[in-house]
Structures are given as C-alpha cells and as structure tokens.
Enzyme design. Structure first.
Site, PDB file in Angstrom:
ATOM      1  N   LYS A  44      -5.447  -1.046   7.336  1.00 16.61           N
ATOM      2  CA  LYS A  44      -4.425  -0.134   7.565  1.00 16.61           C
ATOM      3  C   LYS A  44      -4.783   0.315   9.124  1.00 16.61           C
ATOM      4  O   LYS A  44      -4.858   0.571  10.248  1.00 16.61           O
ATOM      5  CB  LYS A  44      -3.367  -0.154   7.162  1.00 16.61           C
ATOM      6  N   GLN A  92       1.873   4.236   0.965  1.00 17.85           N
ATOM      7  CA  GLN A  92       1.451   3.251  -0.035  1.00 17.85           C
ATOM      8  C   GLN A  92       2.263   2.318  -0.999  1.00 17.85           C
ATOM      9  O   GLN A  92       1.900   3.952  -2.063  1.00 17.85           O
ATOM     10  CB  GLN A  92      -0.058   2.782  -0.028  1.00 17.85           C
ATOM     11  N   ASP A  96       7.334   1.302   7.512  1.00 22.60           N
ATOM     12  CA  ASP A  96       7.243  -0.075   6.816  1.00 22.60           C
ATOM     13  C   ASP A  96       8.890  -0.446   6.830  1.00 22.60           C
ATOM     14  O   ASP A  96       8.683  -1.781   6.394  1.00 22.60           O
ATOM     15  CB  ASP A  96       7.403   0.638   5.208  1.00 22.60           C
TER      16      ASP A  96
END
Ligand code: NDP
Length: 281
Positions: A51, A95, A118
């Site tokens: 990422k 995460q 997200d």
C-alpha cells in the site's frame, strides 16, 4: 480470458498519479494517507508495504504508524484521534485484523468518516446502501473495475457472491445490484452450494479456503472472480478457486496472485484522493 489485475491496476494508478500531480499544484499540498499497523503479522506487514509503495507511486504522502501487539485499545484509539485531528491527514487506514483484545468495530467507528479510506465506517456503509456513497470498500470497487474491463454486460445477469463479510461479500452484492444484476449471496450455511454456483453468470468468491470452487461448480462461459488469498503448506499463494480446473470452463477468470489484490490497492489510492477532494469541499 485471464483478467490481468496487475495491468489494469497499473493503468488506474497512472491515471491517479496524473490527478495527484494536478491537485497538488492547484492546492499546494499532496494527499496524505496514514497507515496504522498493530503487531508484526507477516501478511499484514506485506499488505501495508504494498500500500505504501503504491501511495509513493501515485505521489501520495503518508506516515506508517507502527504499534506493538500489546498496545491497549485506549492507546490505539488515542492514535486514531490524533490522526483525525491532524488537518494534513486525508486518509486513515488501520490494517486489519487487530489483536483479539481490541474491538475492531470500535476502532473503525473511531476513524473520522471523511478520512475512512477503507469505507468500513458505519456512515460510509449506510451511504453505500442508500445510493449516496463517495467512499466504497476497496476490494468490491476494484472487482467492479475488473468486470468493466472485460466488457461483459451486467444488467440482468445472475451474480453469485460466495462469502458475506462486511468488507467483501455484502458491499460486493450491493454494487452488483446497483448494476442491475440479480444477486445471490451465498455463505457457509448455503444448501447445495455447487448448484447455486452453477447458476452464476458472474461468480465472485471470497471465502478464505483454497480450492472451494471446482470446475463442476462453474457454468460454462461464466466470469469468475477469485478474491481469496490462501498460503499453501509449500508457501505459495492460491485463491479460493481451483484455477487450473476452472480455467477451461470459465469465460473469464482472475488469477491469484495478480487478480483482485492489485486492484484493491489501486482503489485504496482512489479512495485516498476522494477523501482529499471531499475535504477540500
Ligand atoms: P471472512 O472470513 O470475513 O468471510 C468468509 C466468508 O466465507 C463468510 O461469509 C463465510 O460464511 C463464507 N464461507 C466460509 N466457508 C465457506 C464454505 N465452505 N462455503 C461457502 N461459504 C463459506 O473473509 P473475508 O471476506 O474477509 O475474506 C475472504 C477471503 O478474501 C480471504 O482469503 C481474504 O484473505 C481474501 N481477501 C482478499 C482481498 C484482496 O484484496 N485480494 C481483500 C480482502 C480479503 P459465514 O458467514 O456463514 O461464516
């Protein structure tokens, strides 16, 4: 047809990089994505590294915040709050998974919804289901882009999504519904999964178990999207679909690796830029 997620993701990232170049000149500031990782889980570390590499490529600034696996929920929430309060931060990603002593939903809900890259915050989930979403979970969004790349018409097709998680299955079903598919959402209690899957024109599999879908479960010519990431005893990565046996039956199929994974990351970059633009408004 093998759907090349690496190539399609690269195309998206190039477009996003151009957008970032323009926006940074116009607004004299680059978008910024802060990534919080708790513990040393090797798979999570690898995802975070990819990422950050993609963010670098797209010209997105960011900070990696590493916390020990023993961090308390209170301390983690404090770190999230400080990112929320930092005007320079456009996107925040925690995460997952988090260690078992931390309540994931509380952490997701603590992220400012306008920085929730997200798309997992209840505000963004509700907006998705109310047809006013700006930030949509990255994996389903990436899959829609993969489907678009195949050129197949979606309206009226029967889509079967195997897996009903909040991060993949459920938002996936909603996006397919928005494109006028007839959607079946299957899961571990689905009776006669093979028969249900055989009815799919579009089969999306997000189960987390290697080789769940075999050739006899696939309608000839169907488009098969494999979300699963499983590590074999030999250490290789495989999906949820038995790629070798399904390849000759499917009309189009994504490989693992090199299918959905790269698109998830490209869409994370897209969401970060969306958050930046939304915050400018
Ligand atoms: P979850 O574990 O949250 O959900 C798995 C789903 O699969 C559940 O709904 C479960 O049903 C269902 N399921 C489990 N076993 C079966 C079975 N035998 N038959 C039918 N359904 C079954 O997983 P995620 O959605 O988070 O992830 C799924 C997979 O996708 C994982 O391998 C993950 O690593 C991968 N992934 C990949 C991403 C990428 O970018 N490529 C991004 C996100 C995830 P029930 O609800 O009844 O328990």
């Amino acid at each position: 047809m093998i759907i090349d997620g690496i190539k399609i993701a690269q195309h998206y990232k190039e477009e996003l990089r151009k957008q970032v170049d323009l926006l940074s000149v116009q607004h004299k500031r680059k978008p910024r994505l802060d990534v919080i990782i708790v513990g040393e889980n090797p798979a999570s570390m690898a995802y975070v590294k990819s990422k950050i590499k993609a963010a670098d490529y797209c010209g997105i600034d960011g900070e990696l915040i590493r916390l020990p696996s023993s961090v308390s929920q209170k301390e983690l929430l404090r770190v999230v709050q400080s990112c929320n309060a930092d005007a320079e931060v456009d996107g925040i990603l925690v995460q997952l998974p988090l260690p078992s002593h931390i309540d994931e939903q509380s952490v997701i809900t603590a992220i400012a919804h306008e920085k929730d890259v997200d798309g997992f915050h209840p505000y963004n989930v509700a907006n998705l289901w109310l047809n006013c979403a700006s930030i949509v979970p990255c994996t389903p969004l990436g899959i829609m882009a993969l489907l678009e790349s195949t050129g197949i018409a979606l309206a009226g097709r029967h889509a079967v999504v195997v897996g009903r998680s909040n991060i993949v299955g459920k938002p996936m079903a909603k996006l397919l519904l928005d494109q006028h598919c007839t959607v079946t959402l299957a899961h571990s209690r689905t009776a006669n999964l093979a028969e249900v899957c055989r009815q799919a024109d579009i089969l999306i599999v997000a189960v987390g178990r290697a080789h769940t879908i075999t050739a006899s479960m696939v309608k000839p010519g169907a488009t098969v999207i494999d979300v699963g990431i499983n590590r074999t005893a030999q250490g290789t990565l495989v999906g949820d679909v038995d790629f070798k046996s399904v390849l000759p039956v499917a009309g189009a199929i994504t490989p693992v690796p090199g299918g959905v994974g790269p698109m998830t990351i490209a869409m994370l970059m897209r969401n970060t830029i969306e958050c930046y633009k939304n915050r400018l408004k």
